[in-house]
Design an enzyme around this catalytic site. Sequence first.
Site, PDB file in Angstrom:
ATOM      1  N   ARG A   1     -42.248  28.167   8.325  1.00 31.35           N
ATOM      2  CA  ARG A   1     -42.517  27.691   6.968  1.00 31.35           C
ATOM      3  C   ARG A   1     -42.274  28.770   5.918  1.00 31.35           C
ATOM      4  NH1 ARG A   1     -45.130  22.907   6.254  1.00 31.35           N
ATOM      5  NH2 ARG A   1     -44.891  21.577   8.060  1.00 31.35           N
TER       6      ARG A   1
ATOM      7  N   ARG B   1     -43.689  26.672   0.405  1.00 30.70           N
ATOM      8  CA  ARG B   1     -44.683  26.584  -0.649  1.00 30.70           C
ATOM      9  C   ARG B   1     -45.299  27.885  -1.129  1.00 30.70           C
ATOM     10  NH1 ARG B   1     -48.050  22.571   2.826  1.00 30.70           N
ATOM     11  NH2 ARG B   1     -47.270  24.075   4.330  1.00 30.70           N
TER      12      ARG B   1
ATOM     13  N   ARG C   1     -38.697  23.024  -6.661  1.00 32.25           N
ATOM     14  CA  ARG C   1     -39.341  21.729  -6.429  1.00 32.25           C
ATOM     15  C   ARG C   1     -39.798  21.043  -7.709  1.00 32.25           C
ATOM     16  NH1 ARG C   1     -40.834  18.517  -4.858  1.00 32.25           N
ATOM     17  NH2 ARG C   1     -42.631  18.407  -3.488  1.00 32.25           N
TER      18      ARG C   1
ATOM     19  N   ASP D   1     -36.825  18.907   7.549  1.00 28.14           N
ATOM     20  CA  ASP D   1     -38.138  18.510   8.047  1.00 28.14           C
ATOM     21  C   ASP D   1     -37.969  17.803   9.378  1.00 28.14           C
ATOM     22  OD1 ASP D   1     -41.090  18.431   6.979  1.00 28.14           O
ATOM     23  OD2 ASP D   1     -40.770  16.565   8.064  1.00 28.14           O
TER      24      ASP D   1
ATOM     25  N   TYR E   1     -46.515  10.858  14.699  1.00 27.94           N
ATOM     26  CA  TYR E   1     -46.312  10.335  13.342  1.00 27.94           C
ATOM     27  C   TYR E   1     -45.885   8.872  13.367  1.00 27.94           C
ATOM     28  CZ  TYR E   1     -46.904  14.881  11.172  1.00 27.94           C
ATOM     29  OH  TYR E   1     -47.438  16.052  10.722  1.00 27.94           O
TER      30      TYR E   1
HETATM   31  O1  CP3 Z   1     -39.521  27.377   6.291  1.00 27.55           O
HETATM   32  C1  CP3 Z   1     -39.447  26.338   6.948  1.00 27.55           C
HETATM   33  O2  CP3 Z   1     -39.992  26.269   8.056  1.00 27.55           O
HETATM   34  C2  CP3 Z   1     -38.639  25.241   6.322  1.00 27.55           C
HETATM   35  C3  CP3 Z   1     -38.383  24.010   6.989  1.00 27.55           C
HETATM   36  C4  CP3 Z   1     -39.510  23.147   7.505  1.00 27.55           C
HETATM   37  C5  CP3 Z   1     -40.272  22.212   6.725  1.00 27.55           C
HETATM   38  N1  CP3 Z   1     -41.025  21.475   7.589  1.00 27.55           N
HETATM   39  C6  CP3 Z   1     -40.207  22.055   5.260  1.00 27.55           C
HETATM   40  C7  CP3 Z   1     -41.326  21.384   4.563  1.00 27.55           C
HETATM   41  C8  CP3 Z   1     -39.896  23.006   8.835  1.00 27.55           C
HETATM   42  C9  CP3 Z   1     -39.450  23.807  10.043  1.00 27.55           C
HETATM   43  C10 CP3 Z   1     -40.839  21.943   8.864  1.00 27.55           C
HETATM   44  C11 CP3 Z   1     -41.391  21.457  10.127  1.00 27.55           C
HETATM   45  C12 CP3 Z   1     -42.465  20.468  10.128  1.00 27.55           C
HETATM   46  N2  CP3 Z   1     -42.670  19.422   9.274  1.00 27.55           N
HETATM   47  C13 CP3 Z   1     -43.455  20.409  11.132  1.00 27.55           C
HETATM   48  C14 CP3 Z   1     -43.536  21.326  12.322  1.00 27.55           C
HETATM   49  C15 CP3 Z   1     -44.119  22.640  11.954  1.00 27.55           C
HETATM   50  C16 CP3 Z   1     -45.605  22.710  11.855  1.00 27.55           C
HETATM   51  O3  CP3 Z   1     -46.079  23.159  10.803  1.00 27.55           O
HETATM   52  O4  CP3 Z   1     -46.306  22.370  12.810  1.00 27.55           O
HETATM   53  C17 CP3 Z   1     -44.304  19.334  10.823  1.00 27.55           C
HETATM   54  C18 CP3 Z   1     -45.516  18.913  11.603  1.00 27.55           C
HETATM   55  C19 CP3 Z   1     -43.782  18.702   9.654  1.00 27.55           C
HETATM   56  C20 CP3 Z   1     -44.299  17.500   8.954  1.00 27.55           C
HETATM   57  C21 CP3 Z   1     -44.644  17.854   7.556  1.00 27.55           C
HETATM   58  N3  CP3 Z   1     -43.739  17.926   6.514  1.00 27.55           N
HETATM   59  C22 CP3 Z   1     -45.910  18.281   7.040  1.00 27.55           C
HETATM   60  C23 CP3 Z   1     -47.185  18.361   7.856  1.00 27.55           C
HETATM   61  C24 CP3 Z   1     -45.713  18.620   5.691  1.00 27.55           C
HETATM   62  C25 CP3 Z   1     -46.716  19.266   4.762  1.00 27.55           C
HETATM   63  C26 CP3 Z   1     -47.245  18.443   3.667  1.00 27.55           C
HETATM   64  C27 CP3 Z   1     -47.955  19.330   2.657  1.00 27.55           C
HETATM   65  O5  CP3 Z   1     -47.524  19.381   1.517  1.00 27.55           O
HETATM   66  O6  CP3 Z   1     -48.957  19.980   3.029  1.00 27.55           O
HETATM   67  C28 CP3 Z   1     -44.364  18.373   5.386  1.00 27.55           C
HETATM   68  C29 CP3 Z   1     -43.708  18.623   4.103  1.00 27.55           C
HETATM   69  C30 CP3 Z   1     -42.882  19.873   4.010  1.00 27.55           C
HETATM   70  N4  CP3 Z   1     -41.938  20.201   4.935  1.00 27.55           N
HETATM   71  C31 CP3 Z   1     -42.918  20.863   2.997  1.00 27.55           C
HETATM   72  C32 CP3 Z   1     -41.929  21.806   3.337  1.00 27.55           C
HETATM   73  C33 CP3 Z   1     -41.521  23.012   2.547  1.00 27.55           C
HETATM   74  C34 CP3 Z   1     -43.804  20.860   1.745  1.00 27.55           C
HETATM   75  C35 CP3 Z   1     -43.343  19.745   0.874  1.00 27.55           C
HETATM   76  C36 CP3 Z   1     -43.151  20.027  -0.574  1.00 27.55           C
HETATM   77  O7  CP3 Z   1     -42.457  20.964  -0.988  1.00 27.55           O
HETATM   78  O8  CP3 Z   1     -43.694  19.201  -1.320  1.00 27.55           O
END
Ligand code: CP3
Length: 347
Positions: free
Chosen positions: A29, A33, A42, A78, A155
């Site tokens: 990640r 954020r 964003r 994602d 999911y």
């Molecule tokens: O730096 C990176 O790792 C970038 C790529 C990445 C994202 N999601 C971008 C993202 C990766 C590798 C993921 C994987 C992901 N997504 C997982 C596996 C990793 C883990 O943490 O266990 C999971 C379970 C998801 C599903 C998901 N997508 C969640 C739980 C969320 C968070 C929601 C939140 O805002 O708390 C997302 C959204 C997401 N994916 C964001 C990012 C940068 C934030 C969204 C935003 O910018 O609004």
Amino acid sequence: MSGTMCGRERLLAAASGQTVDATPVWFMRQAGRCLPEYRALRKRHAFMTVARTPELAVEATLMPVDRFGVDGAVLFADIMLPLEGMGVDFEIRPGVGPVIANPIRTPADIERIRVVDPEEGTPYVLDALRLLRAELGERAASLGFAGAPFTLACYLVDGQSSREYPRTKALMYGEPDLWHALMDKLTEVTLRYLKGQIAAGADAVQLFDSWLGLVGVDTYAAKVAPYTRRIFDGLRGMAPTIHFSTGTTHLLGQIGETGPDLVSVDWRMPLDEAWSTIGPRRGIQGNLDPTMLMAPWPVVEAATLDILERAGGRPGHIFNLGHGILPETDPDQLARIVELVHGGRYG
Ligand code: CP3
């Protein structure tokens, strides 16, 4: 940094168990954020717009590479993206995560899931990886990834983030044929997706099984591991593979047996003990607690050095956190960790 290797070379050498000039490091990640430049991006574009536009996805991917000098550039994407091509509608709600409009619960729902190739389902991910590989050069390895079938099923069946994923586990325990049909389709799509990513320029790939800690030893063996193994068997020889999970100290030996090149471990068990459990045939990734980054630098520094000491300079260690960066993390802590890991030569 005192090393003589470029980031890409350093990470790929460690991933194949060769000696390195310094331990490679990247953060899960990292492209998100906690970075002000990501938040600014964003403000201008929705999450899915960034993910679907290769130039924007690459811009977000490169932010932490430029800022921290990490050895791995994980593509901005994602785990949910491949579901769209499978005919499953979802949205990503800020602060909540993925939400599925119509969760998959009946035989007909599973029957309707389309098994697609990534060229059709997620062409923009492949385009982004091609662009990323060209823009990165040697300074970092390009890292592709996918959600593992079990975590995707969580999911799909429960519909959104949950503590226990009770509907998913009810299906898994109570309807073995349906579970198999669902996992079979998810496995096939994931394998094709990761093969496509490697062909498009991913130097290594990570399989995220984020919620795997919810299953016990026997259930893992019967209901999950065979699918994971199919994915790693299918990718062998194409590019290094990393298995990610958290809360799975009880499963580490079995996870290693599914065949990834490296096992990513969380902070619950010291790195050297985890590595003994997994065995010397695999590399290891980890394992700083992401919440520790909220503590003052000397605490983080001591914990980072402790991890390096436990790895003891053995080939096959990639430094990372045990799970993703928290949004409230101070980016300076991450920059200092990279410097320390690169400068600290152990063994
Ligand atoms: O730096 C990176 O790792 C970038 C790529 C990445 C994202 N999601 C971008 C993202 C990766 C590798 C993921 C994987 C992901 N997504 C997982 C596996 C990793 C883990 O943490 O266990 C999971 C379970 C998801 C599903 C998901 N997508 C969640 C739980 C969320 C968070 C929601 C939140 O805002 O708390 C997302 C959204 C997401 N994916 C964001 C990012 C940068 C934030 C969204 C935003 O910018 O609004």
